[in-house]
Design an enzyme around this catalytic site. Structure first.
Site, PDB file in Angstrom:
ATOM      1  N   HIS A  73      -2.785   6.116   4.996  1.00 46.88           N
ATOM      2  CA  HIS A  73      -1.339   6.258   5.173  1.00 46.88           C
ATOM      3  C   HIS A  73      -0.883   7.642   4.698  1.00 46.88           C
ATOM      4  O   HIS A  73      -1.398   8.172   3.704  1.00 46.88           O
ATOM      5  CB  HIS A  73      -0.588   5.204   4.361  1.00 46.88           C
ATOM      6  CG  HIS A  73      -0.712   3.814   4.872  1.00 46.88           C
ATOM      7  ND1 HIS A  73      -1.332   3.494   6.062  1.00 46.88           N
ATOM      8  CD2 HIS A  73      -0.254   2.633   4.355  1.00 46.88           C
ATOM      9  CE1 HIS A  73      -1.262   2.174   6.250  1.00 46.88           C
ATOM     10  NE2 HIS A  73      -0.620   1.636   5.230  1.00 46.88           N
ATOM     11  N   CYS A 102       0.817  -1.217   0.000  1.00 52.36           N
ATOM     12  CA  CYS A 102       0.000   0.000   0.000  1.00 52.36           C
ATOM     13  C   CYS A 102       0.851   1.268   0.000  1.00 52.36           C
ATOM     14  O   CYS A 102       0.545   2.243  -0.709  1.00 52.36           O
ATOM     15  CB  CYS A 102      -0.953   0.000   1.191  1.00 52.36           C
ATOM     16  SG  CYS A 102      -0.206  -0.507   2.749  1.00 52.36           S
TER      17      CYS A 102
END
Length: 332
Positions: free
Chosen positions: A239, A126
């Site tokens: 994130h 990711c």
């Protein structure tokens, strides 16, 4: 199209189902697959109930596509079994990412690498995905010599139990109750942990080395020097990354802004005093946001940026579904 979702009851599996529905993916039959404790239960998709099955039954049902999000061990054991019966597997784990015979794909960047013969396709980490979307247009225009990146990664990257641990620790701390940690090596609530995954012999963690190795593979360029530090922060979803790059050629700042504005899947937030955050901007959608874009005052070819994205969506589920869409459009 017959679609299996392996790990359908997990955090990313749930998001995959949601994304398939949102994007109107052509699912004629859904095969939700989970561990034995979930087999026989039902899951709803597009208003219809579907019975959860085990992996053996799923293989026997011969799906056209299998979207895997059940961990590396499951992928290593079962992906080839699906591939052997003609199913195209798109795997979210790290099991096949560095396999030289498997493609590592971010559709906006290297979808053209896909072929009809690819039966196991790897979804990148990711953190790598969002960094690549932000850096690829700059790399194409000016080249990149070096990347310094520090990540600030949400607990959802470690799964549902990690999300539960943050919630429980936060509640306990706010109510002066005893607190322990099981998923993370140290307390995560109101804390920052500079370790994601285990440590390698070179002192970097496996998560950090994933960013190095996957970036090299996706761009096809092992000459880029990459220096990552991956940090877990007490955020549930989304994130964040602080990225500093050194370009090979002198860049034009206004041109870089235009490149990012034009990049598919990317949104540059350039208003004075404004910037994207994981919670207020990225969480719940598929866009990779770039902000705090500025010239590096310490290096003539240096450039700084702040990049945020929802790790469960573009960092996992959505990227997988986009790969499947590319295959349908061109090869299936």
């Amino acid at each position: 199209m017959k679609v299996a979702v392996v790990g359908a009851t997990g955090m990313v599996g749930n998001v995959i189902l949601k994304v398939l529905e949102e994007r109107n993916f052509p699912v004629s039959e859904l095969i939700p697959v989970a561990s034995e404790r979930s087999v026989g239960k039902t899951i709803e998709f597009r208003g219809k109930p579907y019975k959860i099955v085990g992996l053996t039954d799923a293989v026997n049902m011969k799906p056209d596509v299998a979207l895997f999000s059940a961990g590396g061990n499951t992928s290593l054991e079962w992906a080839t079994k699906f591939a052997k019966i003609g199913t195209t597997v798109i795997d979210n784990s790290s099991a096949f990412r560095m396999d030289q015979d498997k493609k590592l794909v971010v559709p906006e960047i290297n979808a053209k690498a896909l072929t009809k013969e690819d039966k196991i396709i790897a979804n990148p980490n990711c953190s790598t995905i969002q960094m690549m979307l932000a850096l690829k247009p700059i790399y194409d225009a000016y080249g990149i010599d070096r990347i310094n990146v520090s990540t600030y990664q949400a607990v959802s990257g470690a799964g549902k139990e990690a999300v539960d641990e943050l919630a429980k620790q936060t509640a306990n701390l706010m109510n002066a109750r005893p607190m322990d940690n099981e998923i993370f090596p140290k307390q995560i609530a109101f804390n920052v942990i500079p370790q994601i995954d285990s440590f390698e012999d070179n002192g970097y963690t496996r998560e950090e080395m994933k960013m190095v190795n996957e970036t090299h593979k996706i761009l096809g360029d092992t000459t880029i020097a990459i220096n990552p530090t991956c940090v877990r922060v007490p955020v549930f979803f989304g994130h964040s990354e602080s990225i500093n790059i050194e370009t090979r050629m002198q860049y034009d700042f206004e041109h870089v802004k235009q490149l990012l504005n034009d990049a598919p899947g990317v949104e540059l937030i350039d208003d004075e005093g404004d910037y994207p955050t994981a919670v207020s901007d990225a969480s719940g959608n598929d866009t990779v946001y770039v902000g705090r874009l500025r010239a590096d005052i310490s290096h003539p070819h240096g450039l700084n940026m702040w990049v945020v994205s929802d790790n469960t969506r573009k960092g996992a589920a959505t990227n997988s579904v986009q790969i499947a869409e590319e295959l349908i459009e061109n090869y299936m």
